[in-house]
Design a protein around this motif. Sequence first.
Motif: not given
Length: 196
Positions: A74-83
């Motif tokens: 979940a964290f990495d999914a949000a990180l991808i969206e932000l990046i």
Amino acid sequence: MPQSMSTTCDVVVLLSGSGGNLQAMIDSFKGDEQPVRIRAVISNRADAFGLQRARDAGIPTHVLNHKQFEGREAFDAALIELIDGFAPQLVVLAGFMRILTPGFVERYAGRLINIHPSLLPAFPGLNTHQRAIEAGCRVAGATVHQVTVELDHGPILDQAVVPVLVDDTPATLADRVLTQEHRLYPRAVEGWLRRG
Ligand code: GRF
């Protein structure tokens, strides 16, 4: 894909701490007509000093607290969206103290790089300077490498070497290595661009 030196490469930097390597890139790539533009700095820690360095340089910052997510996916999914909102050609890890999921690593395959404070493949993981001293190494250093799923094992892009002195402590060795990291990382980013 890596960019030619004639265009500007948009970069997003991820960090968790002091941001000395970020500062080295800010200093190396400041001014007009630079090959690299740092579009954003993202930290999983709100108290990371690297965020202040970014703000001082006028670079947008974001905090994504990993503790507010159910798990790594979940964290990495949000990180991808932000990046991806910044559409960077290159994602630079600069003291980002998170283990990344395979999905994250695969998304940025070939354009995700890290700096590690040892001469890889020696001493992947933590406490590298203490381990180098305990092993009796005569030299130590830092490595910039492409990030792959296996921690600290991706293809090596560039390295810097320093001597290990007889009276070194992990702290004194870390200082010597860090000084070289700050030369190495901007150079490695430019090398990555050139090879495109
Ligand atoms: C450096 O030692 C780097 O090699 C490692 O984390 C540290 C980050 O230092 N990945 P800083 O935050 O850039 O000063």
